[in-house]
Design a protein around this motif. Structure first.
Motif, PDB file in Angstrom:
ATOM      1  N   LEU A   3      37.599  44.062  38.930  1.00 57.62           N
ATOM      2  CA  LEU A   3      38.694  43.751  38.015  1.00 57.62           C
ATOM      3  C   LEU A   3      38.170  43.084  36.749  1.00 57.62           C
ATOM      4  O   LEU A   3      37.277  42.244  36.796  1.00 57.62           O
ATOM      5  CB  LEU A   3      39.694  42.820  38.693  1.00 57.62           C
ATOM      6  CG  LEU A   3      40.359  43.364  39.961  1.00 57.62           C
ATOM      7  CD1 LEU A   3      41.173  42.264  40.628  1.00 57.62           C
ATOM      8  CD2 LEU A   3      41.236  44.560  39.639  1.00 57.62           C
ATOM      9  N   PHE A   4      38.768  43.452  35.639  1.00 56.98           N
ATOM     10  CA  PHE A   4      38.504  42.793  34.361  1.00 56.98           C
ATOM     11  C   PHE A   4      39.814  42.195  33.844  1.00 56.98           C
ATOM     12  O   PHE A   4      40.106  41.031  34.123  1.00 56.98           O
ATOM     13  CB  PHE A   4      37.872  43.770  33.372  1.00 56.98           C
ATOM     14  CG  PHE A   4      36.412  44.034  33.627  1.00 56.98           C
ATOM     15  CD1 PHE A   4      35.434  43.383  32.896  1.00 56.98           C
ATOM     16  CD2 PHE A   4      36.017  44.933  34.610  1.00 56.98           C
ATOM     17  CE1 PHE A   4      34.085  43.612  33.128  1.00 56.98           C
ATOM     18  CE2 PHE A   4      34.668  45.169  34.860  1.00 56.98           C
ATOM     19  CZ  PHE A   4      33.708  44.505  34.116  1.00 56.98           C
ATOM     20  N   ASN A   5      40.627  42.962  33.158  1.00 60.81           N
ATOM     21  CA  ASN A   5      41.851  42.434  32.535  1.00 60.81           C
ATOM     22  C   ASN A   5      43.063  43.179  33.075  1.00 60.81           C
ATOM     23  O   ASN A   5      43.151  44.403  32.946  1.00 60.81           O
ATOM     24  CB  ASN A   5      41.791  42.579  31.018  1.00 60.81           C
ATOM     25  CG  ASN A   5      40.444  42.175  30.433  1.00 60.81           C
ATOM     26  OD1 ASN A   5      39.850  42.937  29.681  1.00 60.81           O
ATOM     27  ND2 ASN A   5      39.947  41.005  30.791  1.00 60.81           N
ATOM     28  N   LEU A   6      43.988  42.434  33.668  1.00 61.89           N
ATOM     29  CA  LEU A   6      45.191  43.003  34.251  1.00 61.89           C
ATOM     30  C   LEU A   6      46.427  42.600  33.462  1.00 61.89           C
ATOM     31  O   LEU A   6      46.450  41.564  32.787  1.00 61.89           O
ATOM     32  CB  LEU A   6      45.364  42.525  35.693  1.00 61.89           C
ATOM     33  CG  LEU A   6      44.421  43.078  36.750  1.00 61.89           C
ATOM     34  CD1 LEU A   6      44.657  42.348  38.068  1.00 61.89           C
ATOM     35  CD2 LEU A   6      44.608  44.576  36.921  1.00 61.89           C
ATOM     36  N   SER A   7      47.477  43.400  33.609  1.00 58.53           N
ATOM     37  CA  SER A   7      48.789  43.076  33.060  1.00 58.53           C
ATOM     38  C   SER A   7      49.830  43.343  34.142  1.00 58.53           C
ATOM     39  O   SER A   7      49.503  43.843  35.218  1.00 58.53           O
ATOM     40  CB  SER A   7      49.076  43.956  31.831  1.00 58.53           C
ATOM     41  OG  SER A   7      49.183  45.324  32.231  1.00 58.53           O
ATOM     42  N   GLY A   8      51.077  43.015  33.845  1.00 56.96           N
ATOM     43  CA  GLY A   8      52.165  43.395  34.727  1.00 56.96           C
ATOM     44  C   GLY A   8      52.717  42.258  35.556  1.00 56.96           C
ATOM     45  O   GLY A   8      52.330  41.094  35.405  1.00 56.96           O
TER      46      GLY A   8
END
Length: 301
Positions: free
Chosen positions: A156-161
């Motif tokens: 994982l790097f950058n998540l949204s939501g």
């Protein structure tokens, strides 16, 4: 998917809740109650966006789950260095988690496993300077030799939501929070910072699909279609949320060495194309993250 038993560790975290949400939506309430086993740091209810509540058990209770039906193990449990007092406690906590999951693998013999790792694993050569990344790399190696079926390791790097947490730490949450509150969008970074976002639910759909399909084990980074400097990200947030008049405040040196935390998404995109998983564009990610944060804060912007 309907015949599987799903074991989710770290169920109260961002990925865990998003996974429970996806399984609830896919399986329906009755099958979900029968087939999904959720584990967290302690016995606790886990609230989902759809209004339902899942009873998560303490991870130590995983030892009592008997062998039986085909099982998919979704392993997200991890203690971060900022939540414990010092390196020995950090190491001990994650050793205990890994040992519990190893025992479960040996007993349950899962048909597949998802391991949520981190892009920090690339910087994990020195445990003293990068304890989080070093530990993530260690877990990757540890579970790669287990008899856990198809192992899908997602860095994982950058998540949204939805279920985004650490609202005063993640830049996307901070910017959206400012915009919803009608405040200037304040960027704290004094140097260039580059990020690339993927919606958490798209990650969950991809990893679930891979872990339940035949094939060799795989390890991949997540990365969105576009990498943005956070100043440009702030402009996107303003535009999507209709707050173009809000100022962006920042004191920085554009010539300073950049912080670029962006994965190589090439393999992820090939896997998604083969699996039929569509990744949401950044504008849709911003809008959905904002919708979730509105529900948390009661902001109407």
């Amino acid at each position: 998917m309907s015949r599987l038993r799903y074991v989710v560790t770290g169920a109260s975290g961002w990925l865990g809740r998003a996974t429970l949400d996806e399984l609830y939506r896919t399986l329906g309430p009755q099958a979900f109650a029968a087939q999904v086993h959720a584990y967290a740091g302690a016995d606790r209810p886990v609230s989902l966006r759809n209004g339902s509540s899942v009873a998560a058990q303490a991870l130590t209770r995983l030892d009592a789950l008997p062998a039986g039906p085909p099982t998919l193990l979704l392993h997200y449990a991890f203690v971060t260095p900022d939540t414990v007092a010092g390196a020995p406690a950090f190491i001990a906590a994650n050793d205990a988690i890994a040992a519990t999951v190893e025992r479960a693998i040996q007993r349950l013999r899962p048909t597949g496993m998802v391991l949520m790792s981190s892009g920090a694993a690339y910087r994990g050569d020195d445990p003293a300077s990068e304890p989080y990344g070093a530990r993530k790399r260690q877990d990757e190696s540890r579970f790669a030799v287990q008899d856990c079926g198809r192992l899908v390791t997602c860095r994982l790097f950058n998540l949204s939501g939805p279920y985004i947490n650490k609202l005063d730490h993640y830049v996307l949450a901070c910017l959206i929070g400012d915009a919803l509150a009608g405040r200037p969008l304040r960027l704290r970074a004094a140097r260039p910072v580059w990020r690339s976002y993927v919606h958490v639910s798209d990650v969950v759909r991809l990893t679930l699909g891979l872990a339940t399909a035949p094939g060799p084990s795989v390890c991949f980074d997540i990365a969105g279609d576009v990498a943005l400097e956070v100043g440009a990200l702030a402009e996107r947030v303003r535009t999507v949320l209709g707050r173009e008049t809000l100022p962006i405040e920042r004191s920085w040196n554009p010539a300073a060495p950049a912080d670029r935390y962006v994965g190589d998404g090439a393999l992820m995109r090939r896997l998604a194309a083969a699996s039929g998983v569509r990744f949401r564009p950044l504008e849709e990610q911003i809008a959905d993250t904002a919708a979730y944060l509105r529900g948390l804060t009661g902001l109407s912007g």
